[in-house]
Design a protein around this motif. Structure first.
Motif, PDB file in Angstrom:
ATOM      1  N   LYS A  78       0.848  -1.197   0.000  1.00  0.00           N
ATOM      2  CA  LYS A  78       0.000   0.000   0.000  1.00  0.00           C
ATOM      3  C   LYS A  78       0.882   1.244   0.000  1.00  0.00           C
ATOM      4  CE  LYS A  78      -3.829   2.228   2.490  1.00  0.00           C
ATOM      5  NZ  LYS A  78      -3.179   3.474   2.959  1.00  0.00           N
ATOM      6  N   ILE A  79       0.585   2.148  -0.930  1.00  0.00           N
ATOM      7  CA  ILE A  79       1.270   3.438  -0.988  1.00  0.00           C
ATOM      8  C   ILE A  79       0.502   4.413  -0.110  1.00  0.00           C
ATOM      9  CG2 ILE A  79       1.981   5.350  -2.476  1.00  0.00           C
ATOM     10  CD1 ILE A  79       2.185   3.331  -4.771  1.00  0.00           C
ATOM     11  N   GLU A  80       1.182   5.073   0.789  1.00  0.00           N
ATOM     12  CA  GLU A  80       0.501   5.957   1.743  1.00  0.00           C
ATOM     13  C   GLU A  80       0.088   7.283   1.133  1.00  0.00           C
ATOM     14  OE1 GLU A  80      -0.608   5.032   4.591  1.00  0.00           O
ATOM     15  OE2 GLU A  80       0.295   3.053   4.292  1.00  0.00           O
ATOM     16  N   ASP A  81       0.768   7.723   0.083  1.00  0.00           N
ATOM     17  CA  ASP A  81       0.393   8.991  -0.559  1.00  0.00           C
ATOM     18  C   ASP A  81      -0.993   8.879  -1.182  1.00  0.00           C
ATOM     19  OD1 ASP A  81       2.830  10.020   0.120  1.00  0.00           O
ATOM     20  OD2 ASP A  81       3.758   9.604  -1.825  1.00  0.00           O
ATOM     21  N   VAL A  82      -1.712  10.015  -1.234  1.00  0.00           N
ATOM     22  CA  VAL A  82      -3.011  10.083  -1.901  1.00  0.00           C
ATOM     23  C   VAL A  82      -2.821  10.818  -3.226  1.00  0.00           C
ATOM     24  CG1 VAL A  82      -5.392  10.900  -1.786  1.00  0.00           C
ATOM     25  CG2 VAL A  82      -4.236  10.090   0.296  1.00  0.00           C
ATOM     26  N   PHE A  83      -3.159  10.162  -4.326  1.00  0.00           N
ATOM     27  CA  PHE A  83      -2.966  10.711  -5.659  1.00  0.00           C
ATOM     28  C   PHE A  83      -4.224  11.441  -6.126  1.00  0.00           C
ATOM     29  CE2 PHE A  83      -0.142   7.095  -5.260  1.00  0.00           C
ATOM     30  CZ  PHE A  83       1.038   7.521  -5.863  1.00  0.00           C
ATOM     31  N   SER A  84      -4.046  12.376  -7.046  1.00  0.00           N
ATOM     32  CA  SER A  84      -5.193  13.000  -7.698  1.00  0.00           C
ATOM     33  C   SER A  84      -5.776  12.029  -8.718  1.00  0.00           C
ATOM     34  CB  SER A  84      -4.800  14.312  -8.375  1.00  0.00           C
ATOM     35  OG  SER A  84      -3.819  14.084  -9.375  1.00  0.00           O
ATOM     36  N   MET A  85      -7.021  12.243  -9.102  1.00  0.00           N
ATOM     37  CA  MET A  85      -7.743  11.306  -9.980  1.00  0.00           C
ATOM     38  C   MET A  85      -7.255  11.474 -11.420  1.00  0.00           C
ATOM     39  SD  MET A  85     -10.066   9.875  -7.863  1.00  0.00           S
ATOM     40  CE  MET A  85     -11.659   9.532  -8.585  1.00  0.00           C
ATOM     41  N   GLU A  86      -6.154  10.786 -11.738  1.00  0.00           N
ATOM     42  CA  GLU A  86      -5.547  10.922 -13.059  1.00  0.00           C
ATOM     43  C   GLU A  86      -6.106   9.887 -14.025  1.00  0.00           C
ATOM     44  OE1 GLU A  86      -3.533  13.244 -14.078  1.00  0.00           O
ATOM     45  OE2 GLU A  86      -3.213  14.227 -12.141  1.00  0.00           O
ATOM     46  N   PHE A  87      -6.323  10.334 -15.281  1.00  0.00           N
ATOM     47  CA  PHE A  87      -6.827   9.464 -16.334  1.00  0.00           C
ATOM     48  C   PHE A  87      -5.977   9.665 -17.586  1.00  0.00           C
ATOM     49  CE2 PHE A  87     -10.282  10.316 -13.467  1.00  0.00           C
ATOM     50  CZ  PHE A  87     -10.933   9.103 -13.336  1.00  0.00           C
ATOM     51  N   CYS A  88      -5.994   8.677 -18.467  1.00  0.00           N
ATOM     52  CA  CYS A  88      -5.265   8.766 -19.730  1.00  0.00           C
ATOM     53  C   CYS A  88      -5.888   9.851 -20.607  1.00  0.00           C
ATOM     54  CB  CYS A  88      -5.304   7.418 -20.448  1.00  0.00           C
ATOM     55  SG  CYS A  88      -4.576   7.442 -22.103  1.00  0.00           S
ATOM     56  N   ASP A  89      -5.059  10.706 -21.170  1.00  0.00           N
ATOM     57  CA  ASP A  89      -5.562  11.788 -22.015  1.00  0.00           C
ATOM     58  C   ASP A  89      -6.185  11.269 -23.295  1.00  0.00           C
ATOM     59  OD1 ASP A  89      -4.734  13.725 -20.210  1.00  0.00           O
ATOM     60  OD2 ASP A  89      -2.755  13.952 -21.151  1.00  0.00           O
ATOM     61  N   ASP A  90      -5.723  10.121 -23.766  1.00  0.00           N
ATOM     62  CA  ASP A  90      -6.205   9.594 -25.048  1.00  0.00           C
ATOM     63  C   ASP A  90      -7.462   8.739 -24.905  1.00  0.00           C
ATOM     64  OD1 ASP A  90      -4.106  10.815 -26.450  1.00  0.00           O
ATOM     65  OD2 ASP A  90      -2.771   9.136 -26.010  1.00  0.00           O
ATOM     66  N   CYS A  91      -7.415   7.749 -23.993  1.00  0.00           N
ATOM     67  CA  CYS A  91      -8.546   6.808 -23.891  1.00  0.00           C
ATOM     68  C   CYS A  91      -9.383   7.015 -22.631  1.00  0.00           C
ATOM     69  CB  CYS A  91      -8.053   5.366 -23.940  1.00  0.00           C
ATOM     70  SG  CYS A  91      -7.107   4.876 -22.478  1.00  0.00           S
ATOM     71  N   HIS A  92      -8.952   7.929 -21.747  1.00  0.00           N
ATOM     72  CA  HIS A  92      -9.685   8.275 -20.522  1.00  0.00           C
ATOM     73  C   HIS A  92      -9.740   7.131 -19.499  1.00  0.00           C
ATOM     74  CE1 HIS A  92     -10.779  11.798 -22.790  1.00  0.00           C
ATOM     75  NE2 HIS A  92     -11.407  11.070 -23.697  1.00  0.00           N
ATOM     76  N   ALA A  93      -8.918   6.116 -19.682  1.00  0.00           N
ATOM     77  CA  ALA A  93      -8.857   5.040 -18.690  1.00  0.00           C
ATOM     78  C   ALA A  93      -8.121   5.532 -17.447  1.00  0.00           C
ATOM     79  CB  ALA A  93      -8.134   3.833 -19.278  1.00  0.00           C
ATOM     80  N   PRO A  94      -8.477   5.038 -16.257  1.00  0.00           N
ATOM     81  CA  PRO A  94      -7.767   5.451 -15.044  1.00  0.00           C
ATOM     82  C   PRO A  94      -6.315   4.978 -15.077  1.00  0.00           C
ATOM     83  CG  PRO A  94      -9.284   3.644 -14.573  1.00  0.00           C
ATOM     84  CD  PRO A  94      -9.569   4.084 -15.970  1.00  0.00           C
ATOM     85  N   LEU A  95      -5.434   5.780 -14.517  1.00  0.00           N
ATOM     86  CA  LEU A  95      -4.033   5.409 -14.400  1.00  0.00           C
ATOM     87  C   LEU A  95      -3.804   4.749 -13.044  1.00  0.00           C
ATOM     88  CD1 LEU A  95      -2.317   8.576 -15.914  1.00  0.00           C
ATOM     89  CD2 LEU A  95      -2.983   6.456 -17.077  1.00  0.00           C
ATOM     90  N   PHE A  96      -2.840   3.815 -13.009  1.00  0.00           N
ATOM     91  CA  PHE A  96      -2.608   3.017 -11.808  1.00  0.00           C
ATOM     92  C   PHE A  96      -1.148   3.146 -11.356  1.00  0.00           C
ATOM     93  CE2 PHE A  96      -6.337   1.228 -13.764  1.00  0.00           C
ATOM     94  CZ  PHE A  96      -7.148   0.890 -12.685  1.00  0.00           C
ATOM     95  N   PRO A  97      -0.900   3.013 -10.050  1.00  0.00           N
ATOM     96  CA  PRO A  97       0.463   3.186  -9.544  1.00  0.00           C
ATOM     97  C   PRO A  97       1.343   1.956  -9.799  1.00  0.00           C
ATOM     98  CG  PRO A  97      -1.012   2.617  -7.745  1.00  0.00           C
ATOM     99  CD  PRO A  97      -1.879   2.784  -8.963  1.00  0.00           C
ATOM    100  N   ASP A  98       2.607   2.222 -10.162  1.00  0.00           N
ATOM    101  CA  ASP A  98       3.560   1.123 -10.265  1.00  0.00           C
ATOM    102  C   ASP A  98       4.402   1.056  -8.991  1.00  0.00           C
ATOM    103  OD1 ASP A  98       5.446   3.136 -10.445  1.00  0.00           O
ATOM    104  OD2 ASP A  98       5.896   2.798 -12.567  1.00  0.00           O
ATOM    105  N   ALA A  99       5.406   0.209  -8.982  1.00  0.00           N
ATOM    106  CA  ALA A  99       6.195  -0.004  -7.769  1.00  0.00           C
ATOM    107  C   ALA A  99       6.982   1.235  -7.352  1.00  0.00           C
ATOM    108  CB  ALA A  99       7.144  -1.181  -7.979  1.00  0.00           C
TER     109      ALA A  99
END
Length: 407
Positions: free
Chosen positions: A364-385
């Protein structure tokens, strides 16, 4: 708490500000008489703007959510109630109408069907819904369509327009019509299908059978019995309409209530189907997978989590292969979903489901991210390691989720 509408506008019009003030007044009232007086004014102003000015209403709801949380439930309940229930006059008689939905949870490795329901199946489902849940005086207008979430009304104004259209059609004796010009269905391994209907009764008459029970008024038990009957009667038909799917019928309820319940109930199936999809198509054991969980929220409300996003990776590779969104609705959802008291131990609903599926490597990453989405397909972006937000992408030769057809 129910999530606010997503609207980036921050400037309030005079009409929006008046809506905010009335919602705050209702939340601060100290008696039922005062409460009803303020609520009557709020109802009138919402009705005035409901069908044509949804942005005005959304701005007011978002402002209340951020600045007057004690009044947010008042505002959203008013918007939901007035967009899904109205009184209509026909031939000199008044009727109450309520927009309801009957959700069906479905998960599969095949494609989950949507769209038109054959008229004979739709009529049989309407008859069963009437017999299992509604009072004898209630009239039902069921649309012969299985909707995906993206095909439902997008705001309270569209919901109110749909309610009026269906109610007027039923009062005029028109046959239910297939919905036209629906958005394409995005394939998922686990998803919800919705049947939409309006229930109409003479004004002040009960709509549902549990409204007519006698003391001690155990509505929960009555609803449980009704759902059991509905499940028994409707499952054979819906299984034919959703071939190759495991299905679970939820309680048909008022539109927004049922949608929220379905969103909550589908979350475990999303995780389980993701693990099944990855292990089958990558030919790996679940123990070879790892997951990264991070909270996401509105950038205008720092630290507030609206959803968790769960990334799936192979332990042997850094790429994010797949992602699942776990939305939060209730105040305790955040803690119940996942908590990591130590670096190597995570507990909660998300870890419990993953562990049960054989996935033991959870971070679990403790930081809280803003609701980011792909500019092209609008799919949600997910955190990597490395805590970077990326597109979840399977290897090029992997069949897409839900791309297989049932034969």
């Amino acid at each position: 708490m129910r999530r606010p509408p997503q609207n980036k506008s921050t400037k309030l019009s005079q009409e929006s500000l008046r809506l905010v003030n009335l919602a705050v007044a209702v939340s601060q009232s100290a008696s039922r008489i005062e409460d009803e007086a303020w609520q009557k004014q709020l109802d009138a102003l919402v009705r005035k703007n409901l069908k044509a000015h949804h942005a005005l209403l959304d701005n007011a709801a978002e402002h209340v959510f951020k600045h007057h949380p004690e009044a947010y439930e008042v505002m959203i309940e008013t918007l939901e109630s007035l967009s899904t229930s109205q009184a209509f006059e026909h031939d000199g008689q008044w009727f109450d109408a309520l927009l309801i939905t009957a959700p069906v949870l479905a998960w599969t490795r095949f494609e989950i069907a949507a769209g038109q329901i054959a008229s004979d199946h739709a009529q049989l489902l309407a008859t069963q819904l009437q017999a299992c849940l509604l009072t004898p005086q209630a009239r039902l207008h069921l649309l012969p369509t299985l909707y995906s979430l993206d095909q439902l009304p997008r705001n309270h104004s569209e919901t109110a327009v749909l309610l009026e259209r269906l109610a007027q059609a039923e009062l005029k004796g028109l046959a239910p019509q297939h919905s036209q010009d629906l958005l394409p269905v995005i394939p998922f391994l686990a998803d919800i299908r919705f049947m939409l209907a309006v229930v109409i009764v003479p004004q002040a008459q009960p709509l549902f059978q549990w409204q007519e029970i006698v003391a001690p008024f155990d509505c929960a038990q009555a609803k449980t019995i009704a759902l059991e009957k509905w499940t028994e009667q409707a499952t054979p038909i819906l299984s034919r309409l959703l071939p190759g799917c495991h299905i679970d019928l939820l309680m048909p309820e008022a539109f927004y209530t049922a949608c929220r319940e379905a969103d909550i109930k589908i979350r475990p199936a999303l995780l389980r189907s993701a693990v099944f999809y990855l292990t089958q198509h990558l030919d790996v054991d679940a123990s070879e997978l790892q997951t990264i969980v991070a909270g996401f929220g509105d950038e205008d409300s720092p630290g507030q989590i609206e959803e968790y996003r769960i990334s799936f990776l192979l332990k042997s590779a850094p790429e994010v292969l797949y992602g699942v969104v776990w939305p939060l609705y209730q105040p305790d959802d955040q803690v119940n979903a996942i908590d990591c008291p130590t670096e190597n131990i995570c507990v909660g609903e998300i870890p419990a489901i993953l562990n049960d599926c054989g996935v033991l490597d959870i971070h679990k990453i403790e930081d809280v991210f803003s609701m980011e989405f792909c500019d092209d397909c609008h799919a949600p972006l997910f955190p990597d390691a490395d805590a970077d937000l990326v597109h979840a992408e399977m290897p090029a030769d992997t069949p897409a989720q839900g791309s297989e057809h049932f034969h």
